[in-house]
Scaffold this motif. Structure first.
Motif, PDB file in Angstrom:
ATOM      1  N   VAL A   1       0.866  -1.181   0.000  1.00  0.00           N
ATOM      2  CA  VAL A   1       0.000   0.000   0.000  1.00  0.00           C
ATOM      3  C   VAL A   1       0.900   1.228   0.000  1.00  0.00           C
ATOM      4  O   VAL A   1       1.749   1.380   0.881  1.00  0.00           O
ATOM      5  N   VAL A   2       0.734   2.064  -1.003  1.00  0.00           N
ATOM      6  CA  VAL A   2       1.558   3.264  -1.114  1.00  0.00           C
ATOM      7  C   VAL A   2       0.668   4.491  -0.969  1.00  0.00           C
ATOM      8  O   VAL A   2      -0.288   4.669  -1.735  1.00  0.00           O
ATOM      9  N   VAL A   3       0.964   5.315   0.024  1.00  0.00           N
ATOM     10  CA  VAL A   3       0.300   6.608   0.160  1.00  0.00           C
ATOM     11  C   VAL A   3       1.220   7.628  -0.473  1.00  0.00           C
ATOM     12  O   VAL A   3       2.398   7.703  -0.118  1.00  0.00           O
ATOM     13  N   GLU A   4       0.723   8.356  -1.449  1.00  0.00           N
ATOM     14  CA  GLU A   4       1.639   9.230  -2.180  1.00  0.00           C
ATOM     15  C   GLU A   4       0.940  10.464  -2.738  1.00  0.00           C
ATOM     16  O   GLU A   4      -0.193  10.410  -3.199  1.00  0.00           O
ATOM     17  N   HIS A   5       1.650  11.574  -2.681  1.00  0.00           N
ATOM     18  CA  HIS A   5       1.177  12.828  -3.262  1.00  0.00           C
ATOM     19  C   HIS A   5       1.676  13.027  -4.686  1.00  0.00           C
ATOM     20  O   HIS A   5       1.048  13.698  -5.482  1.00  0.00           O
ATOM     21  N   ASP A   6       2.846  12.458  -4.957  1.00  0.00           N
ATOM     22  CA  ASP A   6       3.513  12.696  -6.226  1.00  0.00           C
ATOM     23  C   ASP A   6       2.780  11.935  -7.333  1.00  0.00           C
ATOM     24  O   ASP A   6       2.908  10.721  -7.472  1.00  0.00           O
ATOM     25  N   MET A   7       1.987  12.655  -8.133  1.00  0.00           N
ATOM     26  CA  MET A   7       1.133  11.988  -9.106  1.00  0.00           C
ATOM     27  C   MET A   7       1.928  11.333 -10.231  1.00  0.00           C
ATOM     28  O   MET A   7       1.508  10.326 -10.788  1.00  0.00           O
ATOM     29  N   GLU A   8       3.094  11.892 -10.545  1.00  0.00           N
ATOM     30  CA  GLU A   8       3.911  11.266 -11.579  1.00  0.00           C
ATOM     31  C   GLU A   8       4.349   9.880 -11.126  1.00  0.00           C
ATOM     32  O   GLU A   8       4.342   8.925 -11.900  1.00  0.00           O
ATOM     33  N   PHE A   9       4.706   9.802  -9.852  1.00  0.00           N
ATOM     34  CA  PHE A   9       5.110   8.509  -9.294  1.00  0.00           C
ATOM     35  C   PHE A   9       3.928   7.545  -9.277  1.00  0.00           C
ATOM     36  O   PHE A   9       4.059   6.376  -9.638  1.00  0.00           O
ATOM     37  N   VAL A  10       2.782   8.036  -8.866  1.00  0.00           N
ATOM     38  CA  VAL A  10       1.599   7.172  -8.830  1.00  0.00           C
ATOM     39  C   VAL A  10       1.309   6.629 -10.221  1.00  0.00           C
ATOM     40  O   VAL A  10       1.013   5.440 -10.397  1.00  0.00           O
ATOM     41  N   ARG A  11       1.446   7.469 -11.223  1.00  0.00           N
ATOM     42  CA  ARG A  11       1.218   7.004 -12.606  1.00  0.00           C
ATOM     43  C   ARG A  11       2.201   5.906 -12.995  1.00  0.00           C
ATOM     44  O   ARG A  11       1.865   5.004 -13.749  1.00  0.00           O
ATOM     45  N   LEU A  12       3.441   5.994 -12.470  1.00  0.00           N
ATOM     46  CA  LEU A  12       4.456   4.986 -12.793  1.00  0.00           C
ATOM     47  C   LEU A  12       4.096   3.615 -12.237  1.00  0.00           C
ATOM     48  O   LEU A  12       4.378   2.598 -12.857  1.00  0.00           O
ATOM     49  N   ILE A  13       3.515   3.589 -11.056  1.00  0.00           N
ATOM     50  CA  ILE A  13       3.341   2.296 -10.368  1.00  0.00           C
ATOM     51  C   ILE A  13       1.887   1.837 -10.296  1.00  0.00           C
ATOM     52  O   ILE A  13       1.633   0.695  -9.959  1.00  0.00           O
ATOM     53  N   ALA A  14       0.945   2.733 -10.608  1.00  0.00           N
ATOM     54  CA  ALA A  14      -0.440   2.448 -10.237  1.00  0.00           C
ATOM     55  C   ALA A  14      -1.045   1.277 -10.988  1.00  0.00           C
ATOM     56  O   ALA A  14      -0.902   1.156 -12.200  1.00  0.00           O
ATOM     57  N   ARG A  15      -1.715   0.436 -10.237  1.00  0.00           N
ATOM     58  CA  ARG A  15      -2.671  -0.525 -10.777  1.00  0.00           C
ATOM     59  C   ARG A  15      -4.042  -0.007 -10.345  1.00  0.00           C
ATOM     60  O   ARG A  15      -4.696   0.681 -11.077  1.00  0.00           O
ATOM     61  N   LYS A  16      -4.357  -0.312  -9.108  1.00  0.00           N
ATOM     62  CA  LYS A  16      -5.633   0.174  -8.590  1.00  0.00           C
ATOM     63  C   LYS A  16      -5.370   1.333  -7.628  1.00  0.00           C
ATOM     64  O   LYS A  16      -4.471   1.266  -6.799  1.00  0.00           O
TER      65      LYS A  16
END
Ligand code: ADP
Ligand code: MG
Length: 264
Positions: free
Chosen positions: A218-233
């Protein structure tokens, strides 16, 4: 499962029963601070091995959610279960750690005066104390585990290096490695890439996506670029509620999400 005096069950890692569904359930969880609902009737289900990103503006309830999962904060109402059988609301924080939930806070807390190797070694001993562990003889298996974790976090070459002289990114990876020494099933990671260089961000993405599958992450993150890199759900929190959930593309196109978060 061990039995303790009160008859309560205590789990050990690897004894999480997920045969009938998710590894983590939060159902109708509400947390109030002086009447203010930091979490307002939240439902969250995590599948074993998934990587879930939790995003949302400041004050959305992300940290409170992590606090509830780790036993730091008790919900006013609702159920929190690890697998089918472990009621996390009835367990103490260290019992939850022992049951297989590891949490990485935002700021790295490595032992700067010790080597990377010693930091990993200390983490595996789970609080027996610096001196007893440094002078204890390591078994081959322990050494193997340290080297394998060092490989995973990309610090194999840095094992003899003092943790204090690692870069900010390397310290963050070391701390993830220290969690891995406890062999957790569920890893909670709070803003892992804050302050990292672009290259470190990419390596962190590889590390966390690589851990998923064998771990639930579970990753809590503000950095949307990072979230786009790793996101599944992705789960979007807002004012203590789940505002949207789904693929990154789907939540990004959700007008409510655009309004409260991504659009600002
Ligand atoms: P996030 O991590 O998404 O920024 P938090 O979970 O930290 O949000 O906080 C959610 C809300 O609950 C915020 O409005 C915050 O001020 C409030 N809050 C959190 N912890 C406490 C506390 N211990 N006492 C009072 N209010 C709190
Ligand atoms: Mg927070």
């Amino acid at each position: 499962m061990k039995q303790r005096e009160g008859g309560r069950h205590i789990a050990e890692p690897g004894q999480i029963d997920t045969t009938h569904g998710p590894i983590l359930y939060l159902e109708n969880v509400t947390v109030s601070f002086d009447g203010f609902k930091a979490l307002d009737d939240i439902n969250l289900y995590l599948d074993d091995g998934e990587l879930r990103c939790i995003i949302g503006p400041n004050g959305a309830g992300k940290t409170t959610l992590m606090d509830v999962i780790t036993g730091k904060t008790r919900p006013d109402t609702g159920a929190v279960f690890l697998g089918n059988t472990l009621d996390l609301t009835a367990m103490r924080e260290h019992e939850i750690v022992n049951a297989g939930i590891g949490r990485k806070f935002q700021k790295p807390t490595v032992f700067t005066q010790h080597t990377v190797f010693a930091n990993l070694e200390l983490a595996s001993q789970g609080g027996k104390g610096v001196w007893s562990t440094l002078f204890a003889k390591l078994s081959g298996a322990e050494r193997d585990q340290i080297e394998s974790v060092a490989d995973t976090i990309g610090l194999r070459d840095r094992l003899p290096t003092m943790a204090g002289s690692l870069s900010h990114g390397e310290k963050q990876w070391l701390e993830i490695g220290m969690l891995l020494m406890q062999d957790p099933r569920l890893l909670l990671v709070d803003e892992p890439v804050a302050g990292m260089t672009h290259q470190e961000v990419e390596r962190t993405a590889e590390l966390l996506t690589g851990l998923a599958g064998t771990h639930t992450v579970v990753v809590v993150e503000h950095d949307m670029e990072f979230v786009r890199l790793i996101a599944r759900k992705v789960t979007v929190l807002h004012e203590g509620r789940v505002l949207a959930e789904g693929s990154m593309d789907r939540v990004q196109q959700d007008p409510r999400v655009v309004e409260v978060y991504l659009g600002t």
